[in-house]
Design an enzyme around this catalytic site. Structure first.
Site, PDB file in Angstrom:
ATOM      1  N   GLU A  70      33.626  24.942  45.641  1.00 26.39           N
ATOM      2  CA  GLU A  70      33.369  23.901  44.472  1.00 26.39           C
ATOM      3  C   GLU A  70      32.471  22.901  44.682  1.00 26.39           C
ATOM      4  O   GLU A  70      31.539  22.463  44.006  1.00 26.39           O
ATOM      5  CB  GLU A  70      34.594  23.534  43.869  1.00 26.39           C
ATOM      6  CG  GLU A  70      35.494  24.539  43.142  1.00 26.39           C
ATOM      7  CD  GLU A  70      35.157  25.153  41.938  1.00 26.39           C
ATOM      8  OE1 GLU A  70      34.013  24.472  41.497  1.00 26.39           O
ATOM      9  OE2 GLU A  70      35.724  25.869  41.476  1.00 26.39           O
ATOM     10  N   SER A 124      26.762  23.079  38.758  1.00 26.08           N
ATOM     11  CA  SER A 124      26.915  23.313  37.119  1.00 26.08           C
ATOM     12  C   SER A 124      27.049  22.064  36.552  1.00 26.08           C
ATOM     13  O   SER A 124      27.127  21.772  35.636  1.00 26.08           O
ATOM     14  CB  SER A 124      27.961  24.238  36.753  1.00 26.08           C
ATOM     15  OG  SER A 124      29.352  23.628  37.236  1.00 26.08           O
ATOM     16  N   HIS A 151      29.331  29.835  39.902  1.00 27.83           N
ATOM     17  CA  HIS A 151      30.002  30.803  41.201  1.00 27.83           C
ATOM     18  C   HIS A 151      29.217  32.079  41.411  1.00 27.83           C
ATOM     19  O   HIS A 151      29.114  32.580  42.593  1.00 27.83           O
ATOM     20  CB  HIS A 151      31.290  31.104  40.836  1.00 27.83           C
ATOM     21  CG  HIS A 151      32.455  29.742  40.786  1.00 27.83           C
ATOM     22  ND1 HIS A 151      32.770  29.530  42.327  1.00 27.83           N
ATOM     23  CD2 HIS A 151      32.920  29.115  39.878  1.00 27.83           C
ATOM     24  CE1 HIS A 151      33.595  28.479  41.772  1.00 27.83           C
ATOM     25  NE2 HIS A 151      33.734  28.252  40.681  1.00 27.83           N
TER      26      HIS A 151
HETATM   27  N1  HBI Z   1      41.885  30.186  37.874  1.00 24.30           N
HETATM   28  N2  HBI Z   1      40.037  31.046  36.243  1.00 24.30           N
HETATM   29  C1  HBI Z   1      40.448  30.301  37.299  1.00 24.30           C
HETATM   30  N3  HBI Z   1      39.434  29.548  38.043  1.00 24.30           N
HETATM   31  C2  HBI Z   1      39.991  28.878  39.340  1.00 24.30           C
HETATM   32  O1  HBI Z   1      39.007  28.167  39.962  1.00 24.30           O
HETATM   33  C3  HBI Z   1      40.997  28.667  39.690  1.00 24.30           C
HETATM   34  C4  HBI Z   1      42.176  29.437  39.085  1.00 24.30           C
HETATM   35  N4  HBI Z   1      43.450  29.311  39.285  1.00 24.30           N
HETATM   36  C5  HBI Z   1      43.802  28.788  40.636  1.00 24.30           C
HETATM   37  C6  HBI Z   1      42.574  27.912  41.361  1.00 24.30           C
HETATM   38  N5  HBI Z   1      41.467  28.115  40.699  1.00 24.30           N
HETATM   39  C7  HBI Z   1      43.026  27.082  42.307  1.00 24.30           C
HETATM   40  O2  HBI Z   1      44.417  27.063  42.752  1.00 24.30           O
HETATM   41  C8  HBI Z   1      41.952  27.118  43.531  1.00 24.30           C
HETATM   42  O3  HBI Z   1      42.025  25.735  43.947  1.00 24.30           O
HETATM   43  C9  HBI Z   1      42.075  27.758  44.713  1.00 24.30           C
HETATM   44 FE    FE Z   2      34.937  26.820  39.612  1.00 26.84          FE
END
Ligand code: HBI
Ligand code: FE
Length: 284
Positions: A182, A201, A141
Protein backbone atom coordinates in the site's frame (compact mmCIF):
# COMPACT_ATOMS: atom_id res chain seq x y z
CA UNK A 1 -26.75 -13.21 2.93
CA UNK A 2 -23.93 -15.59 2.18
CA UNK A 3 -21.21 -13.68 3.99
CA UNK A 4 -20.84 -10.97 6.59
CA UNK A 5 -19.63 -7.48 5.63
CA UNK A 6 -16.45 -6.22 7.26
CA UNK A 7 -15.62 -2.86 8.75
CA UNK A 8 -12.05 -1.79 9.36
CA UNK A 9 -10.52 0.84 11.57
CA UNK A 10 -12.47 3.32 13.60
CA UNK A 11 -15.18 3.74 11.00
CA UNK A 12 -18.72 3.87 12.37
CA UNK A 13 -20.27 3.76 8.93
CA UNK A 14 -21.53 0.50 7.54
CA UNK A 15 -19.47 -0.63 4.55
CA UNK A 16 -20.68 0.59 1.17
CA UNK A 17 -20.78 -2.67 -0.73
CA UNK A 18 -23.68 -5.06 -1.05
CA UNK A 19 -22.36 -8.28 0.47
CA UNK A 20 -25.54 -10.19 -0.36
CA UNK A 21 -24.10 -10.49 -3.89
CA UNK A 22 -20.99 -12.30 -2.64
CA UNK A 23 -20.25 -16.00 -2.93
CA UNK A 24 -18.78 -17.92 -0.01
CA UNK A 25 -15.25 -16.87 -1.02
CA UNK A 26 -16.44 -13.22 -1.03
CA UNK A 27 -16.07 -12.83 -4.80
CA UNK A 28 -19.01 -11.61 -6.87
CA UNK A 29 -19.72 -10.84 -10.52
CA UNK A 30 -18.64 -7.38 -11.68
CA UNK A 31 -21.99 -5.83 -12.39
CA UNK A 32 -20.61 -3.79 -15.28
CA UNK A 33 -23.91 -2.75 -16.83
CA UNK A 34 -24.98 -1.22 -13.51
CA UNK A 35 -22.35 1.54 -13.76
CA UNK A 36 -23.87 4.89 -14.68
CA UNK A 37 -22.40 7.46 -17.05
CA UNK A 38 -21.50 9.48 -13.95
CA UNK A 39 -19.56 6.46 -12.56
CA UNK A 40 -17.57 6.12 -15.79
CA UNK A 41 -16.93 9.86 -15.78
CA UNK A 42 -15.59 9.72 -12.21
CA UNK A 43 -13.17 6.95 -13.23
CA UNK A 44 -12.09 8.85 -16.35
CA UNK A 45 -11.37 12.03 -14.35
CA UNK A 46 -9.53 10.15 -11.58
CA UNK A 47 -7.41 8.31 -14.15
CA UNK A 48 -6.58 11.52 -15.98
CA UNK A 49 -5.57 13.43 -12.87
CA UNK A 50 -3.57 10.60 -11.35
CA UNK A 51 -1.68 9.55 -14.50
CA UNK A 52 -0.54 13.15 -15.00
CA UNK A 53 1.09 13.11 -11.54
CA UNK A 54 3.20 9.99 -12.11
CA UNK A 55 6.33 11.26 -13.93
CA UNK A 56 9.26 11.50 -11.52
CA UNK A 57 7.20 10.10 -8.64
CA UNK A 58 5.99 6.61 -9.61
CA UNK A 59 8.14 3.48 -9.87
CA UNK A 60 9.24 2.72 -13.44
CA UNK A 61 7.63 -0.74 -13.42
CA UNK A 62 4.30 0.88 -12.54
CA UNK A 63 4.53 3.50 -15.29
CA UNK A 64 5.48 0.80 -17.81
CA UNK A 65 2.55 -1.47 -16.88
CA UNK A 66 -0.21 1.14 -16.47
CA UNK A 67 -1.30 0.99 -20.15
CA UNK A 68 -2.08 -2.72 -19.64
CA UNK A 69 -5.20 -1.63 -17.70
CA UNK A 70 -6.61 -0.74 -21.13
CA UNK A 71 -9.43 1.77 -21.47
CA UNK A 72 -9.04 4.96 -19.47
CA UNK A 73 -12.25 6.75 -20.34
CA UNK A 74 -14.57 4.29 -18.60
CA UNK A 75 -14.41 1.66 -15.85
CA UNK A 76 -12.74 -1.38 -17.47
CA UNK A 77 -14.40 -4.76 -17.62
CA UNK A 78 -12.37 -7.02 -15.33
CA UNK A 79 -12.53 -9.79 -17.95
CA UNK A 80 -10.73 -7.55 -20.47
CA UNK A 81 -7.90 -6.94 -18.02
CA UNK A 82 -7.66 -10.65 -17.24
CA UNK A 83 -7.12 -11.44 -20.92
CA UNK A 84 -3.82 -9.57 -20.63
CA UNK A 85 -2.97 -10.29 -16.98
CA UNK A 86 -3.31 -14.09 -17.09
CA UNK A 87 -0.75 -14.59 -19.87
CA UNK A 88 1.61 -12.00 -18.29
CA UNK A 89 1.95 -13.41 -14.76
CA UNK A 90 -0.78 -16.01 -14.20
CA UNK A 91 -2.69 -13.60 -11.94
CA UNK A 92 -6.36 -12.70 -12.39
CA UNK A 93 -8.54 -10.07 -10.78
CA UNK A 94 -11.87 -10.97 -9.18
CA UNK A 95 -14.66 -8.62 -8.13
CA UNK A 96 -15.53 -8.24 -4.43
CA UNK A 97 -18.16 -6.02 -2.73
CA UNK A 98 -15.47 -4.17 -0.70
CA UNK A 99 -13.13 -5.04 2.14
CA UNK A 100 -13.27 -8.71 2.98
CA UNK A 101 -12.03 -10.55 6.09
CA UNK A 102 -8.36 -11.47 6.42
CA UNK A 103 -8.65 -15.21 5.90
CA UNK A 104 -10.48 -15.15 2.51
CA UNK A 105 -8.34 -12.17 1.47
CA UNK A 106 -5.10 -14.08 2.08
CA UNK A 107 -6.59 -17.17 0.44
CA UNK A 108 -7.33 -15.29 -2.80
CA UNK A 109 -3.80 -13.84 -2.93
CA UNK A 110 -2.25 -17.24 -2.26
CA UNK A 111 -4.08 -18.44 -5.38
CA UNK A 112 -2.98 -15.50 -7.53
CA UNK A 113 -6.44 -13.92 -7.49
CA UNK A 114 -6.52 -10.23 -6.59
CA UNK A 115 -9.79 -8.92 -5.11
CA UNK A 116 -10.95 -5.68 -6.75
CA UNK A 117 -13.84 -3.71 -5.26
CA UNK A 118 -16.36 -3.14 -8.05
CA UNK A 119 -18.12 0.08 -6.99
CA UNK A 120 -16.79 3.62 -7.46
CA UNK A 121 -16.75 6.62 -5.12
CA UNK A 122 -19.26 9.46 -5.44
CA UNK A 123 -18.18 12.79 -6.99
CA UNK A 124 -18.22 14.23 -3.44
CA UNK A 125 -15.48 11.75 -2.51
CA UNK A 126 -13.34 12.57 -5.54
CA UNK A 127 -10.30 13.65 -3.53
CA UNK A 128 -10.46 11.23 -0.64
CA UNK A 129 -12.20 8.02 0.29
CA UNK A 130 -11.60 5.83 3.35
CA UNK A 131 -12.63 2.47 1.88
CA UNK A 132 -10.94 1.12 -1.24
CA UNK A 133 -13.06 1.54 -4.39
CA UNK A 134 -12.58 0.28 -7.95
CA UNK A 135 -10.26 3.16 -8.82
CA UNK A 136 -7.90 2.51 -5.90
CA UNK A 137 -7.91 -1.23 -6.48
CA UNK A 138 -7.44 -1.14 -10.26
CA UNK A 139 -5.20 1.87 -10.76
CA UNK A 140 -3.23 1.38 -7.55
CA UNK A 141 -2.77 -2.37 -7.36
CA UNK A 142 -3.22 -4.03 -10.73
CA UNK A 143 -0.36 -2.54 -12.84
CA UNK A 144 2.34 -4.10 -10.64
CA UNK A 145 0.65 -7.50 -10.85
CA UNK A 146 2.01 -7.44 -14.43
CA UNK A 147 5.54 -7.41 -12.94
CA UNK A 148 6.63 -11.04 -12.45
CA UNK A 149 8.73 -10.50 -9.32
CA UNK A 150 6.23 -8.25 -7.60
CA UNK A 151 3.40 -10.63 -8.56
CA UNK A 152 5.30 -13.51 -6.95
CA UNK A 153 5.81 -11.43 -3.81
CA UNK A 154 2.07 -10.80 -3.47
CA UNK A 155 1.32 -14.51 -3.78
CA UNK A 156 3.97 -15.36 -1.20
CA UNK A 157 2.49 -12.67 1.04
CA UNK A 158 -0.89 -14.39 0.78
CA UNK A 159 0.61 -17.77 1.62
CA UNK A 160 2.34 -16.23 4.64
CA UNK A 161 -0.93 -14.57 5.56
CA UNK A 162 -2.76 -17.87 5.84
CA UNK A 163 -0.04 -19.11 8.19
CA UNK A 164 0.00 -15.86 10.15
CA UNK A 165 -3.76 -16.04 10.53
CA UNK A 166 -3.50 -19.49 12.12
CA UNK A 167 -0.70 -18.23 14.41
CA UNK A 168 -2.77 -15.21 15.50
CA UNK A 169 -0.22 -12.94 13.81
CA UNK A 170 -2.50 -11.55 11.10
CA UNK A 171 -2.29 -8.03 12.46
CA UNK A 172 1.52 -8.06 12.47
CA UNK A 173 1.66 -9.33 8.90
CA UNK A 174 -0.95 -6.82 7.77
CA UNK A 175 1.57 -4.09 8.68
CA UNK A 176 3.93 -5.52 6.08
CA UNK A 177 1.12 -5.29 3.50
CA UNK A 178 0.42 -1.74 4.54
CA UNK A 179 4.01 -0.51 4.42
CA UNK A 180 4.92 -2.31 1.17
CA UNK A 181 1.98 -3.06 -1.14
CA UNK A 182 0.00 0.00 0.00
CA UNK A 183 2.60 2.62 0.97
CA UNK A 184 5.99 1.35 -0.21
CA UNK A 185 8.77 3.49 -1.69
CA UNK A 186 11.63 2.19 -3.84
CA UNK A 187 15.09 3.61 -4.57
CA UNK A 188 15.63 3.69 -8.33
CA UNK A 189 18.61 4.96 -10.34
CA UNK A 190 16.78 8.25 -10.96
CA UNK A 191 15.82 8.68 -7.30
CA UNK A 192 13.13 7.75 -4.83
CA UNK A 193 9.82 6.54 -6.33
CA UNK A 194 6.48 5.21 -5.05
CA UNK A 195 5.22 1.69 -5.73
CA UNK A 196 2.52 1.41 -3.04
CA UNK A 197 -1.09 1.47 -4.27
CA UNK A 198 -2.32 3.77 -1.50
CA UNK A 199 0.22 6.37 -2.63
CA UNK A 200 -0.16 5.87 -6.37
CA UNK A 201 -3.94 6.31 -6.23
CA UNK A 202 -3.75 9.42 -4.01
CA UNK A 203 -3.40 12.90 -5.45
CA UNK A 204 -1.80 14.44 -2.36
CA UNK A 205 0.24 11.67 -0.82
CA UNK A 206 2.17 10.80 -3.99
CA UNK A 207 4.16 14.02 -3.99
CA UNK A 208 4.32 14.17 -0.19
CA UNK A 209 5.72 10.67 0.26
CA UNK A 210 8.39 11.01 -2.41
CA UNK A 211 9.48 14.63 -2.02
CA UNK A 212 8.44 16.16 1.31
CA UNK A 213 11.27 16.82 3.78
CA UNK A 214 8.69 16.32 6.55
CA UNK A 215 8.06 12.64 5.71
CA UNK A 216 10.08 10.02 7.64
CA UNK A 217 11.68 7.41 5.36
CA UNK A 218 13.61 4.38 6.56
CA UNK A 219 15.07 1.27 4.95
CA UNK A 220 12.60 -1.62 5.11
CA UNK A 221 13.34 -4.01 7.96
CA UNK A 222 10.80 -6.75 8.70
CA UNK A 223 10.81 -6.48 12.48
CA UNK A 224 10.80 -2.67 12.47
CA UNK A 225 7.93 -2.66 9.96
CA UNK A 226 5.79 -5.19 11.84
CA UNK A 227 6.24 -3.25 15.09
CA UNK A 228 4.94 -0.03 13.57
CA UNK A 229 1.30 1.01 13.85
CA UNK A 230 -0.15 2.84 10.85
CA UNK A 231 -2.55 5.62 10.04
CA UNK A 232 -5.69 4.87 8.08
CA UNK A 233 -7.04 8.42 7.89
CA UNK A 234 -3.96 10.58 7.27
CA UNK A 235 -0.70 10.55 5.32
CA UNK A 236 1.67 7.93 6.73
CA UNK A 237 4.12 9.25 9.30
CA UNK A 238 6.76 6.75 8.15
CA UNK A 239 7.54 5.20 4.76
CA UNK A 240 9.64 2.06 4.36
CA UNK A 241 12.04 2.03 1.42
CA UNK A 242 13.24 -0.94 -0.65
CA UNK A 243 15.92 -1.21 -3.34
CA UNK A 244 14.22 -3.80 -5.56
CA UNK A 245 11.18 -6.08 -5.78
CA UNK A 246 13.61 -9.03 -5.50
CA UNK A 247 14.39 -7.75 -2.01
CA UNK A 248 10.70 -8.04 -1.07
CA UNK A 249 10.44 -11.51 -2.55
CA UNK A 250 13.62 -12.75 -0.83
CA UNK A 251 12.64 -11.16 2.47
CA UNK A 252 9.43 -13.21 2.58
CA UNK A 253 11.10 -16.58 1.88
CA UNK A 254 11.88 -17.58 5.51
CA UNK A 255 9.31 -18.84 8.01
CA UNK A 256 8.08 -15.78 9.93
CA UNK A 257 7.25 -17.65 13.17
CA UNK A 258 10.44 -16.55 15.03
CA UNK A 259 10.04 -13.04 13.62
CA UNK A 260 6.57 -12.73 15.17
CA UNK A 261 8.09 -13.77 18.53
CA UNK A 262 10.73 -11.04 18.20
CA UNK A 263 8.13 -8.45 17.22
CA UNK A 264 5.96 -9.34 20.22
CA UNK A 265 8.93 -9.27 22.59
CA UNK A 266 10.02 -5.82 21.39
CA UNK A 267 6.49 -4.38 21.40
CA UNK A 268 4.74 -2.01 19.02
CA UNK A 269 5.84 1.47 18.00
CA UNK A 270 3.76 4.55 17.24
CA UNK A 271 3.48 5.44 13.55
CA UNK A 272 5.89 8.36 13.98
CA UNK A 273 8.57 6.63 16.04
CA UNK A 274 12.29 7.02 15.38
CA UNK A 275 14.61 4.44 16.92
CA UNK A 276 18.40 4.12 17.04
CA UNK A 277 18.53 1.15 14.69
CA UNK A 278 16.64 2.96 11.87
CA UNK A 279 18.51 3.57 8.63
CA UNK A 280 17.09 6.90 7.45
CA UNK A 281 16.85 7.45 3.69
CA UNK A 282 17.81 10.96 2.67
CA UNK A 283 16.47 12.76 -0.38
CA UNK A 284 18.56 13.54 -3.44
N1 HBI B 1 -10.13 -6.77 1.45
N2 HBI B 1 -10.99 -6.12 -0.59
C1 HBI B 1 -10.00 -6.08 0.32
N3 HBI B 1 -8.89 -5.35 0.06
C2 HBI B 1 -7.87 -5.28 0.95
O1 HBI B 1 -6.86 -4.62 0.69
C3 HBI B 1 -7.97 -5.99 2.15
C4 HBI B 1 -9.14 -6.74 2.37
N4 HBI B 1 -9.26 -7.43 3.50
C5 HBI B 1 -8.21 -7.53 4.45
C6 HBI B 1 -7.08 -6.65 4.20
N5 HBI B 1 -6.99 -5.96 3.10
C7 HBI B 1 -6.03 -6.51 5.26
O2 HBI B 1 -6.12 -7.48 6.25
C8 HBI B 1 -4.62 -6.47 4.70
O3 HBI B 1 -3.97 -5.54 5.51
C9 HBI B 1 -3.85 -7.70 4.76
FE1 FE C 1 -5.27 -1.21 -1.40
Amino acid sequence: MAVEPVVYGASERPPRGDYSRARDDYTCPQNWSAYTEADHDTYRRLYERQSALLPGLAAQAFVDALPALGVRDRIPRFDEINERLRPATGWEIVAVPGLIPERPFFDLLAHRRFPVTDWIRTPQEFDYIVEPDVFHDLFGHVPLLFNPVFADYVQRYGQGGLKAHDLGAGELLSRLYWYTIEFGLIREPQGLRAYGAGILSSSGELRHSVTSPRARRIALDLVRCMRTRYKIDDYQATYFVIDSFEQLFDMTAPDFTPIYDTVRALGELPADASIASDSPITLG
